[in-house]
Design a protein around this motif. Sequence first.
Motif, PDB file in Angstrom:
ATOM      1  N   UNK A  14     -25.305 -54.097 -56.419  1.00 11.70           N
ATOM      2  CA  UNK A  14     -24.066 -53.422 -56.521  1.00 11.70           C
ATOM      3  C   UNK A  14     -22.925 -54.214 -56.001  1.00 11.70           C
ATOM      4  N   UNK A  15     -23.089 -55.356 -55.656  1.00 15.19           N
ATOM      5  CA  UNK A  15     -21.968 -55.877 -54.857  1.00 15.19           C
ATOM      6  C   UNK A  15     -21.582 -57.409 -55.434  1.00 15.19           C
ATOM      7  N   UNK A  16     -21.015 -57.227 -56.831  1.00 18.90           N
ATOM      8  CA  UNK A  16     -20.729 -58.370 -57.360  1.00 18.90           C
ATOM      9  C   UNK A  16     -19.342 -58.912 -57.454  1.00 18.90           C
ATOM     10  N   UNK A  17     -18.746 -60.241 -57.118  1.00 19.03           N
ATOM     11  CA  UNK A  17     -17.688 -60.404 -57.027  1.00 19.03           C
ATOM     12  C   UNK A  17     -16.925 -61.191 -58.246  1.00 19.03           C
ATOM     13  N   UNK A  18     -15.875 -61.056 -58.794  1.00 13.83           N
ATOM     14  CA  UNK A  18     -15.295 -61.581 -59.797  1.00 13.83           C
ATOM     15  C   UNK A  18     -14.800 -63.044 -59.655  1.00 13.83           C
ATOM     16  N   UNK A  19     -15.082 -63.811 -60.438  1.00  8.85           N
ATOM     17  CA  UNK A  19     -14.544 -65.281 -60.406  1.00  8.85           C
ATOM     18  C   UNK A  19     -13.116 -65.430 -60.565  1.00  8.85           C
ATOM     19  N   UNK A  20     -12.307 -65.936 -59.706  1.00  8.54           N
ATOM     20  CA  UNK A  20     -10.826 -66.118 -59.656  1.00  8.54           C
ATOM     21  C   UNK A  20     -10.815 -67.519 -60.491  1.00  8.54           C
ATOM     22  N   UNK A  21     -10.509 -67.722 -61.639  1.00  3.67           N
ATOM     23  CA  UNK A  21     -10.236 -69.179 -62.331  1.00  3.67           C
ATOM     24  C   UNK A  21      -8.683 -69.123 -62.627  1.00  3.67           C
ATOM     25  N   UNK A  22      -8.273 -70.462 -62.471  1.00  5.59           N
ATOM     26  CA  UNK A  22      -6.774 -70.565 -62.649  1.00  5.59           C
ATOM     27  C   UNK A  22      -6.711 -70.511 -64.000  1.00  5.59           C
ATOM     28  N   UNK A  23      -5.412 -70.123 -64.340  1.00 13.63           N
ATOM     29  CA  UNK A  23      -4.941 -70.306 -65.798  1.00 13.63           C
ATOM     30  C   UNK A  23      -5.029 -71.763 -66.499  1.00 13.63           C
ATOM     31  N   UNK A  24      -5.507 -71.860 -67.556  1.00 14.27           N
ATOM     32  CA  UNK A  24      -5.717 -72.961 -68.484  1.00 14.27           C
ATOM     33  C   UNK A  24      -4.450 -73.300 -69.168  1.00 14.27           C
ATOM     34  N   UNK A  25      -3.959 -74.886 -69.172  1.00 18.98           N
ATOM     35  CA  UNK A  25      -2.906 -74.994 -69.878  1.00 18.98           C
ATOM     36  C   UNK A  25      -3.139 -74.956 -71.373  1.00 18.98           C
ATOM     37  N   UNK A  26      -2.169 -74.914 -72.411  1.00 19.57           N
ATOM     38  CA  UNK A  26      -2.529 -74.982 -73.827  1.00 19.57           C
ATOM     39  C   UNK A  26      -3.108 -76.278 -74.137  1.00 19.57           C
ATOM     40  N   UNK A  27      -4.009 -76.078 -75.092  1.00 19.21           N
ATOM     41  CA  UNK A  27      -4.585 -77.233 -75.665  1.00 19.21           C
ATOM     42  C   UNK A  27      -3.392 -78.540 -76.109  1.00 19.21           C
ATOM     43  N   UNK A  28      -2.405 -78.205 -76.516  1.00 21.68           N
ATOM     44  CA  UNK A  28      -1.603 -79.303 -76.776  1.00 21.68           C
ATOM     45  C   UNK A  28      -1.221 -79.962 -75.852  1.00 21.68           C
TER      46      UNK A  28
END
Length: 78
Positions: A14-28
Motif C-alpha cells: 500500500x505504500x508506493x511512490x511515484x517516480x519523478x522523471x525529468x522531462x525529456x527533450x525532443x528527439x531532434x
Amino acid sequence: MIVENARSLGRKNGNHRELDLADEAPAEQRVAERHAVRMGLRLYCMLCGRSETVQRAPARPGRCPSCGGTLLTELDPA
C-alpha cells in the motif's frame, strides 16, 4: 513446497511512490546535441610530430607525406 501469504522483502503493501522523471527533450534536439559532442580524431606522425584533424579514423593511415614517418590515430584533446 507451497508458500502462502509470502510477500517480497523489498516492497511494502500500500505504500508506493511515484517516480519523478525529468522531462525529456525532443528527439531532434537530442540528435543535434549528440552530433555536437562527437569526439574529434587526429592523425599524428610519430617521427616529425605533425598532426591533422580528421572526422573518421582511416583503416590504413599510411605514412606521413612530409617525412615518411608512421601515422597514428588518436583522440583530439581539444
